[in-house]
Design a protein around this motif. Structure first.
Motif, PDB file in Angstrom:
ATOM      1  N   ASP A  85      33.394  38.439  25.544  1.00  0.00           N
ATOM      2  CA  ASP A  85      33.802  38.356  24.139  1.00  0.00           C
ATOM      3  C   ASP A  85      34.440  39.669  23.672  1.00  0.00           C
ATOM      4  OD1 ASP A  85      32.862  35.786  24.023  1.00  0.00           O
ATOM      5  OD2 ASP A  85      30.940  36.314  23.076  1.00  0.00           O
ATOM      6  N   TYR A  86      33.893  40.801  24.119  1.00  0.00           N
ATOM      7  CA  TYR A  86      34.453  42.100  23.742  1.00  0.00           C
ATOM      8  C   TYR A  86      35.874  42.235  24.287  1.00  0.00           C
ATOM      9  CZ  TYR A  86      34.949  47.147  23.122  1.00  0.00           C
ATOM     10  OH  TYR A  86      35.392  48.388  22.745  1.00  0.00           O
ATOM     11  N   LEU A  87      36.066  41.853  25.548  1.00  0.00           N
ATOM     12  CA  LEU A  87      37.392  41.957  26.168  1.00  0.00           C
ATOM     13  C   LEU A  87      38.401  41.072  25.454  1.00  0.00           C
ATOM     14  CD1 LEU A  87      36.358  41.947  29.953  1.00  0.00           C
ATOM     15  CD2 LEU A  87      36.879  43.926  28.516  1.00  0.00           C
ATOM     16  N   ILE A  88      37.975  39.856  25.089  1.00  0.00           N
ATOM     17  CA  ILE A  88      38.864  38.952  24.358  1.00  0.00           C
ATOM     18  C   ILE A  88      39.218  39.547  23.000  1.00  0.00           C
ATOM     19  CG2 ILE A  88      38.987  36.676  23.250  1.00  0.00           C
ATOM     20  CD1 ILE A  88      37.164  35.673  25.565  1.00  0.00           C
ATOM     21  N   MET A  89      38.231  40.137  22.331  1.00  0.00           N
ATOM     22  CA  MET A  89      38.471  40.776  21.038  1.00  0.00           C
ATOM     23  C   MET A  89      39.504  41.906  21.161  1.00  0.00           C
ATOM     24  SD  MET A  89      35.732  42.771  18.610  1.00  0.00           S
ATOM     25  CE  MET A  89      35.605  44.139  19.770  1.00  0.00           C
ATOM     26  N   LYS A  90      39.563  42.545  22.333  1.00  0.00           N
ATOM     27  CA  LYS A  90      40.491  43.650  22.563  1.00  0.00           C
ATOM     28  C   LYS A  90      41.849  43.182  23.097  1.00  0.00           C
ATOM     29  CE  LYS A  90      38.026  47.259  21.364  1.00  0.00           C
ATOM     30  NZ  LYS A  90      38.488  48.224  20.345  1.00  0.00           N
ATOM     31  N   GLY A  91      42.053  41.870  23.108  1.00  0.00           N
ATOM     32  CA  GLY A  91      43.384  41.360  23.451  1.00  0.00           C
ATOM     33  C   GLY A  91      43.547  40.830  24.856  1.00  0.00           C
ATOM     34  N   ILE A  92      42.485  40.715  25.620  1.00  0.00           N
ATOM     35  CA  ILE A  92      42.572  40.170  26.963  1.00  0.00           C
ATOM     36  C   ILE A  92      42.438  38.639  26.880  1.00  0.00           C
ATOM     37  CG2 ILE A  92      41.622  40.187  29.301  1.00  0.00           C
ATOM     38  CD1 ILE A  92      42.888  42.846  28.336  1.00  0.00           C
ATOM     39  N   SER A  93      43.357  37.908  27.509  1.00  0.00           N
ATOM     40  CA  SER A  93      43.337  36.453  27.466  1.00  0.00           C
ATOM     41  C   SER A  93      42.069  35.907  28.099  1.00  0.00           C
ATOM     42  CB  SER A  93      44.567  35.898  28.199  1.00  0.00           C
ATOM     43  OG  SER A  93      44.467  34.484  28.323  1.00  0.00           O
ATOM     44  N   LYS A  94      41.474  34.910  27.426  1.00  0.00           N
ATOM     45  CA  LYS A  94      40.236  34.319  27.952  1.00  0.00           C
ATOM     46  C   LYS A  94      40.487  33.565  29.251  1.00  0.00           C
ATOM     47  CE  LYS A  94      40.558  30.148  25.064  1.00  0.00           C
ATOM     48  NZ  LYS A  94      39.846  29.330  24.046  1.00  0.00           N
ATOM     49  N   ASP A  95      41.769  33.208  29.519  1.00  0.00           N
ATOM     50  CA  ASP A  95      42.100  32.518  30.762  1.00  0.00           C
ATOM     51  C   ASP A  95      41.935  33.420  31.982  1.00  0.00           C
ATOM     52  OD1 ASP A  95      42.752  30.271  29.286  1.00  0.00           O
ATOM     53  OD2 ASP A  95      44.882  30.829  29.130  1.00  0.00           O
ATOM     54  N   ARG A  96      41.872  34.739  31.752  1.00  0.00           N
ATOM     55  CA  ARG A  96      41.725  35.691  32.864  1.00  0.00           C
ATOM     56  C   ARG A  96      40.266  36.076  33.084  1.00  0.00           C
ATOM     57  NH1 ARG A  96      45.331  40.671  31.507  1.00  0.00           N
ATOM     58  NH2 ARG A  96      44.820  41.184  33.694  1.00  0.00           N
ATOM     59  N   LEU A  97      39.383  35.479  32.290  1.00  0.00           N
ATOM     60  CA  LEU A  97      37.990  35.920  32.304  1.00  0.00           C
ATOM     61  C   LEU A  97      37.042  34.752  32.537  1.00  0.00           C
ATOM     62  CD1 LEU A  97      38.129  38.138  29.078  1.00  0.00           C
ATOM     63  CD2 LEU A  97      38.362  38.933  31.438  1.00  0.00           C
ATOM     64  N   THR A  98      36.045  35.010  33.367  1.00  0.00           N
ATOM     65  CA  THR A  98      34.898  34.116  33.494  1.00  0.00           C
ATOM     66  C   THR A  98      33.646  34.971  33.452  1.00  0.00           C
ATOM     67  OG1 THR A  98      34.924  34.228  35.926  1.00  0.00           O
ATOM     68  CG2 THR A  98      36.139  32.407  34.889  1.00  0.00           C
ATOM     69  N   TYR A  99      32.515  34.315  33.230  1.00  0.00           N
ATOM     70  CA  TYR A  99      31.270  35.082  33.226  1.00  0.00           C
ATOM     71  C   TYR A  99      30.161  34.256  33.852  1.00  0.00           C
ATOM     72  CZ  TYR A  99      30.113  32.304  29.073  1.00  0.00           C
ATOM     73  OH  TYR A  99      29.861  31.275  28.210  1.00  0.00           O
ATOM     74  N   LYS A 100      29.132  34.963  34.356  1.00  0.00           N
ATOM     75  CA  LYS A 100      28.025  34.286  35.025  1.00  0.00           C
ATOM     76  C   LYS A 100      26.781  35.159  34.976  1.00  0.00           C
ATOM     77  CE  LYS A 100      26.809  31.935  39.348  1.00  0.00           C
ATOM     78  NZ  LYS A 100      27.282  31.540  40.700  1.00  0.00           N
ATOM     79  N   GLY A 101      25.650  34.522  34.796  1.00  0.00           N
ATOM     80  CA  GLY A 101      24.379  35.233  34.858  1.00  0.00           C
ATOM     81  C   GLY A 101      23.710  35.019  36.196  1.00  0.00           C
ATOM     82  N   TYR A 102      23.306  36.101  36.832  1.00  0.00           N
ATOM     83  CA  TYR A 102      22.708  36.016  38.167  1.00  0.00           C
ATOM     84  C   TYR A 102      21.209  36.293  38.154  1.00  0.00           C
ATOM     85  CZ  TYR A 102      27.406  35.870  40.186  1.00  0.00           C
ATOM     86  OH  TYR A 102      28.695  35.505  40.530  1.00  0.00           O
ATOM     87  N   ALA A 103      20.651  36.561  36.973  1.00  0.00           N
ATOM     88  CA  ALA A 103      19.223  36.897  36.874  1.00  0.00           C
ATOM     89  C   ALA A 103      18.900  38.015  37.867  1.00  0.00           C
ATOM     90  CB  ALA A 103      18.369  35.663  37.084  1.00  0.00           C
ATOM     91  N   SER A 104      17.853  37.821  38.691  1.00  0.00           N
ATOM     92  CA  SER A 104      17.449  38.871  39.664  1.00  0.00           C
ATOM     93  C   SER A 104      17.799  38.487  41.093  1.00  0.00           C
ATOM     94  CB  SER A 104      15.937  39.103  39.552  1.00  0.00           C
ATOM     95  OG  SER A 104      15.222  37.919  39.870  1.00  0.00           O
ATOM     96  N   TYR A 105      18.746  37.522  41.251  1.00  0.00           N
ATOM     97  CA  TYR A 105      19.032  36.993  42.581  1.00  0.00           C
ATOM     98  C   TYR A 105      19.828  37.957  43.468  1.00  0.00           C
ATOM     99  CZ  TYR A 105      17.638  32.594  40.385  1.00  0.00           C
ATOM    100  OH  TYR A 105      16.946  31.613  39.708  1.00  0.00           O
TER     101      TYR A 105
END
Length: 645
Positions: free
Chosen positions: A601-621
């Motif tokens: 969300d911060y990167l998108i707010m700074k002008g980076i297209s959301k199409d270039r970004l994904t995110y994932k939570g890995y917990a402690s794996y």
């Protein structure tokens, strides 16, 4: 040899061209010898002058003019003890004949540290009704110095200097030590004789740079620094950056010089030093510019100059590096005259690795006599405090003209001929606690390609996370990839490394713990190319406990990632959130996912297209360290990004 003030006064008042004025005696033989001595002195023949004066005194021991003249010649030769005896004899003959003799004798006593006797003679001189206003002011000031020195000697500071040994010191004079932050490299000036064979053997002396490398606690035999820098002329008064790769020094009477003496610099790549470059204007001028002291990272230069815009005779100035031009030359700011300067002389500045502690010599402040060493501290090099005398016996009645302090702040190096040694030698001593600067640790290692292991030229930055100030900005060595950066204690830092064509490296250091303040570290930095699958740990992205709200101090790190994505417009990345193994799996998975989303969300707010970004939570794996202790768990709690396209 310059004619001294006393000699001129004597010959104005007691040695007229004709015999219109009477001498204090009538012996023509003594007067003739005295006048012949005057001719010899004008011809700069001191030995003959003294011989003729001795003969004149032998003719009439009460010839006061001859005693005064003799004392003055002895003063010019630096023979203080004999000079004092001559002045005393003149006063015994007639204490009011020449009032300035009391002032001169007081000065002679002060020069050799006989403060009580100097006090008495200054008071005697001040009791005369008709004395020059200049000498009266000097006498009052020096009387104050005598009182100060007596008090200093009653309260000495700890001072137990140790000779650095035969690896550094020789039968010749060694002085002006410069030290890397890790104390493994010592550069100094040596005054060596050069024999010129001709019709007769003449011995000249020449200043050159030498270097010694430390092996455990012993300094290895010194060797000449570089034939590229050392020439048939004199080079001296050098200062090196904390990593030992940049050296600034003084050279005089050079064809390309702007003034009598100028400041030059040279850069070390691998094992070779570059050809010295004149620093140019505005640091150098038509005046005498010398004795540089460079900050740990090479961005702030302190030096001495007698330029007309100064406050005193010799002043200390400060200049900031503005840019490095495409041809490699450095551009510096207009020098600023420091507030520590007086109307007299300030010399031999040394800026500590903390950038907040300045040592310098002055003869314009309350002191022990001659040049004393003083300290002044500042808030990030801006407001300097009132200078403080380093005390006795660091300071004495002689001239103390240089002292450097190691990065850890517990040791000082200086040169002296007042201690047991072979002429002027370099010594080390434990710096009294009250004079220790803020402790500075250091970080060093190599920057290299993570796959090929090729050593890389990289830009490294150290930024204070609280103030966002750049504390250090350096480059690694182009040949061997080496770097060294100082870490002033009591702060939290973002440390980064960047090289063209590579992902940046990020790290975090917190130096609030007492142990961390003085614990140097070694860190080799592998940089990864901009290839799919390569990833970077964002060690300066912070969240509160069990929260995914990004803390303000994370902005520096995230803005660096924004800049990378804007410069590399084809990159697509995945933001990954990671936790340690405390808490439930469900909790950690949710926390890590939301933290990764916050970064997106911060990167998108700074002008980076959301199409270039994904995110994932890995917990402690995907731990990168053990979860068995807090240090390991803290490393596992992290945010990363990975190139996916």
């Amino acid at each position: 040899m310059k004619y001294s003030i006393l000699f001129i006064l004597l010959f104005v008042f007691v040695l007229p061209l004709s015999s219109q004025k009477k001498y204090s005696i009538k012996s023509r033989k003594a007067i003739s010898l005295y006048e012949s001595a005057g001719e010899s002195y004008r011809n700069r023949d001191n030995e003959k002058t003294l011989q003729l004066l001795e003969q004149a005194i032998k003719q009439n021991p009460k010839f006061i003019e001859a005693w005064l003249f003799k004392a003055d010649v002895l003063h010019s030769l630096g023979k203080s003890d004999l000079e004092i005896e001559a002045y005393k004899r003149a006063i015994e003959i007639d204490a009011v004949y020449f009032p300035n003799v009391h002032f001169n004798l007081a000065n002679s006593y002060l020069k050799v540290g006989k403060y009580e006797k100097a006090k008495k003679k200054y008071k005697d001189f001040l009791s005369f009704p008709k004395i020059s206003s200049r000498n009266k002011k000097l006498a009052v000031r020096r009387l104050d110095n005598c009182n100060f020195a007596i008090e200093m000697m009653k309260n000495p500071v700890e001072f137990h200097p140790i000779n650095l040994g035969d690896g550094v010191n020789s039968e010749f004079d060694e002085y002006w030590p410069s030290l890397t932050a890790d104390e493994e490299i010592l550069v100094f000036t040596r005054l060596s004789p050069i024999e010129n064979l001709g019709k007769e053997i003449r011995v000249k002396r020449q200043e050159d740079f030498w270097v010694s490398f430390r092996n455990d606690s012993t300094w290895r035999p010194a060797q000449t620094l570089s034939t590229t820098i050392n020439t048939s002329n004199n080079e001296g008064a050098q200062s090196i950056t904390a990593d030992g790769r940049y050296m600034y020094f003084t050279a005089c009477d050079r064809k390309q010089g702007l003034g009598r003496c100028d400041i030059y610099y040279s850069i070390k790549e691998g094992e070779e030093w570059s050809k010295p470059i004149n620093l140019g204007k505005p640091v150098n001028s038509a005046a005498w510019d010398a004795q540089p002291s460079i900050s740990a990272d090479g961005r702030i230069l302190y030096f001495v100059s007698n330029r007309k815009t100064g406050k005193g005779k010799m002043d200390i100035y400060q200049s900031t590096l503005l840019e490095i031009l495409s041809n490699g030359r450095q551009r510096w700011s207009q020098p600023i005259n420091l507030p520590v300067n007086t109307r007299d002389n300030e010399m031999s500045p040394f800026i500590h690795a903390s950038n907040e502690y300045l040592i310098f010599a002055s003869d314009g402040m309350k002191g022990m006599g001659g040049f004393d060493l003083y300290k002044s501290t500042s808030d990030k090099g801006k407001m300097w405090t009132k200078p403080v005398n380093l005390g006795y016996p660091i300071n004495t009645f002689g001239d103390e003209l240089g002292l450097v302090i190691n990065a850890k702040s517990d040791k000082a190096y200086f040169s002296s001929d007042r201690l047991e040694g072979k002429g002027k030698d370099i010594f080390i001593f434990d710096l009294p606690l009250e004079h220790q600067p803020p402790a500075v640790s250091w970080l060093k290692g190599k920057v290299f390609d993570a796959v090929s292991k090729k050593k890389l030229f990289a830009s490294l930055q150290l930024i204070d996370l609280a103030t966002k100030d750049t504390i250090a900005q350096i480059n690694s060595d182009r040949i061997n990839g080496n770097y060294l950066v100082c870490l002033p204690a009591g702060r939290e830092y973002l440390f980064s490394a960047e090289s063209e064509g590579y992902l940046f490296y990020s790290d975090h250091f917190s130096l609030f713990d007492e142990k961390e303040k003085s614990s140097p570290q070694e860190l080799d930095i592998p940089l990864h190319k901009l290839n799919v699958g390569n990833e970077v740990v964002l060690r300066n992205v912070f969240f509160n406990l069990d929260s995914w709200k990004i803390l303000p101090k994370s902005e520096l790190e995230l803005n660096r990632l924004v800049e990378l994505l804007k410069n590399q417009s084809n990159l697509k990345i995945e933001i990954g959130g990671h936790t340690d193994n405390t808490g439930s799996e469900e909790h950690n998975l949710n926390l890590s996912k939301n933290r990764a989303k916050s970064v997106c969300d911060y990167l998108i707010m700074k002008g980076i297209s959301k199409d270039r970004l994904t995110y994932k939570g890995y917990a402690s794996y995907k731990p990168i360290d053990t979860n068995a202790n807090e240090i390991g768990r803290s490393r596992n709690r992290r945010t990363e990004f990975k190139i996916v396209k």
